[in-house]
Design an enzyme around this catalytic site. Structure first.
Site, PDB file in Angstrom:
ATOM      1  N   HIS A 235       0.839  -1.205   0.000  1.00  0.00           N
ATOM      2  CA  HIS A 235       0.000   0.000   0.000  1.00  0.00           C
ATOM      3  C   HIS A 235       0.877   1.260   0.000  1.00  0.00           C
ATOM      4  O   HIS A 235       2.041   1.207   0.405  1.00  0.00           O
ATOM      5  CB  HIS A 235      -0.844   0.052   1.277  1.00  0.00           C
ATOM      6  CG  HIS A 235      -1.958  -0.942   1.339  1.00  0.00           C
ATOM      7  ND1 HIS A 235      -2.184  -1.722   2.452  1.00  0.00           N
ATOM      8  CD2 HIS A 235      -2.934  -1.267   0.458  1.00  0.00           C
ATOM      9  CE1 HIS A 235      -3.246  -2.497   2.243  1.00  0.00           C
ATOM     10  NE2 HIS A 235      -3.719  -2.244   1.045  1.00  0.00           N
TER      11      HIS A 235
ATOM     12  N   CYS B 125      -2.856   0.698  10.079  1.00  0.00           N
ATOM     13  CA  CYS B 125      -3.944  -0.161   9.585  1.00  0.00           C
ATOM     14  C   CYS B 125      -4.807  -0.733  10.691  1.00  0.00           C
ATOM     15  O   CYS B 125      -5.849  -1.301  10.410  1.00  0.00           O
ATOM     16  CB  CYS B 125      -3.400  -1.265   8.693  1.00  0.00           C
ATOM     17  SG  CYS B 125      -2.270  -2.346   9.506  1.00  0.00           S
TER      18      CYS B 125
END
Ligand code: CIR
Length: 282
Positions: free
Chosen positions: A176, A273
Site C-alpha cells: 500500500h 492499519c
C-alpha cells in the site's frame, strides 16, 4: 525535518476524538491472513501487540468503538482498509482481496450508528480501494494505485470528498501507499528511504501545492506511524533501531509511544492499519 518553503498547515483535520479498532486478533489470522511472503505467525504475540496498541490509544484518551474479531475474516484486525473517514464523512471501501470484501459491513454499521458518520458508498463495481492506499494530509489526498487499489477506486474517493484534491501515486512493490509513509503531524510527512518510497515522494512533490516537512526514516515500515491527539505511535527500538533514533531526535519523549508490531508485520500489517480515526460529533 526538511522543507524549503513554509506552508501553514491546518490542525483541525487531525482533531480526532474517537478510534474504531478490532477488540482482538481472530485465531484464523495465524493460518489464513493474507501475506506477500509466507511466514509463521505466533498468535499470542499478535494478540499482545494488539493489546499494546489498544492500551496506547487509551492512554491518548480517544473514545473507542470496537468491532469484534470475526473468525471468518482473518484480516479483520486491519480495519483501516475498510473505510476512509475525514471530517464526518465515511467512504466505505471495496477492498481488493475477495476474503476481505465483507469486512466492511460491520465497519459501516459502527461508523454510522455508533460514531455518527455520514456514509458514502462506492457505486462502481469495478473499483477497488484499500484504505491503506489512502493518505490524507489534512490538505489533500494521495492515493496509491497499487495491486490493491485501481484508478476507479481513486475516482470514487474523489467523488466522496469533492472539497479536497486527490492525486494518484503509482506503487509497484509495496502493498500500500502507507506501507512506506504516513502523517507524523500536521504538515509532517514521514517517509521511508527505499527506491519506491523516493519515487512516491517525487510524485507527491510534483503533484502537490503544499510544502510538507519530510521526516525521512531509514526503514519504510517505520514510516507508518499514527499521529493522534498530539501523540505519535511509532516503531520500537528493537524492530528498527535506526529509525527509532530519528523519532527520538525529532520528537519529545512525552509525546512518543513505541508500539511493537513485528508479528503483525509478518502479515503485512503496519500501525495505521489497526485503527480508523474519527471526529465523532458531540
Ligand atoms: C492484507 O494483506 O490485506 C493484510 N494481511 C494486511 C493489510 C494491511 N493493511 C494496511 O496496511 N492498511
Amino acid at each position: 525535518m526538511s522543507s524549503s518553503k513554509c506552508t501553514k498547515f491546518r490542525t483541525e483535520p487531525f482533531e480526532y476524538n474517537a478510534a474504531l479498532v478490532c477488540r482482538d486478533v481472530p485465531a484464523s489470522l495465524a493460518a489464513h491472513a493474507l501475506r506477500r511472503e509466507w511466514s509463521e505467525v505466533d498468535l499470542q504475540v499478535t494478540r499482545d501487540e494488539q493489546a499494546g496498541y489498544l492500551a496506547a490509544l487509551r492512554k491518548v484518551d480517544v473514545e473507542f468503538a470496537v468491532v469484534e474479531p470475526n473468525e471468518e475474516f482473518p484480516d479483520c484486525v486491519f480495519v483501516e482498509d475498510c473505510a476512509v473517514v475525514v471530517e464526518g464523512r465515511a467512504l466505505i471501501t471495496r477492498p481488493c482481496a475477495a476474503s476481505r470484501r465483507k469486512e466492511v459491513d460491520e465497519i459501516r454499521r459502527i461508523l454510522r450508528d455508533d460514531l455518527r458518520q455520514k456514509i458514502y458508498e462506492i457505486e462502481d463495481a469495478d473499483a477497488t480501494l484499500d484504505g491503506g492506499d489512502v493518505l490524507f494530509t489534512g490538505e489533500e489526498f494521495f492515493v496509491g494505485i497499487s495491486k490493491r487499489t485501481n484508478s476507479q477506486g481513486a475516482m470514487a474517493l474523489a467523488k466522496a470528498f469533492p472539497n479536497y484534491s486527490v492525486s494518484s501515486i503509482k506503487i509497484t512493490d509495496q502493498l500500500h501507499l502507507k506501507s512506506m509513509m504516513s502523517m507524523a503531524g500536521p504538515g509532517i510527512l514521514a517517509i521511508g528511504r527505499s527506491k519506491e518510497a523516493k519515487s512516491a515522494l517525487q510524485q507527491i512533490l510534483q503533484k502537490s501545492n503544499f510544502d510538507y516537512c519530510t521526516l525521512t526514516l531509514p526503514d519504510d515500515e517505520a514510516a507508518n506511524c499514527v499521529y493522534v491527539k498530539g501523540f505519535l505511535l511509532h516503531c520500537t527500538k528493537q524492530e528498527y533501531p535506526e529509525s527509532y533514533k530519528v523519532f527520538e531526535e525529532k520528537f519529545p519523549n512525552d509525546v512518543r509511544i513505541p508500539i511493537p508490531n513485528s508479528e503483525l508485520h509478518k502479515v503485512d500489517g503496519g500501525l495505521t492499519c489497526r485503527c480508523i480515526l474519527v471526529q465523532k460529533p458531540f
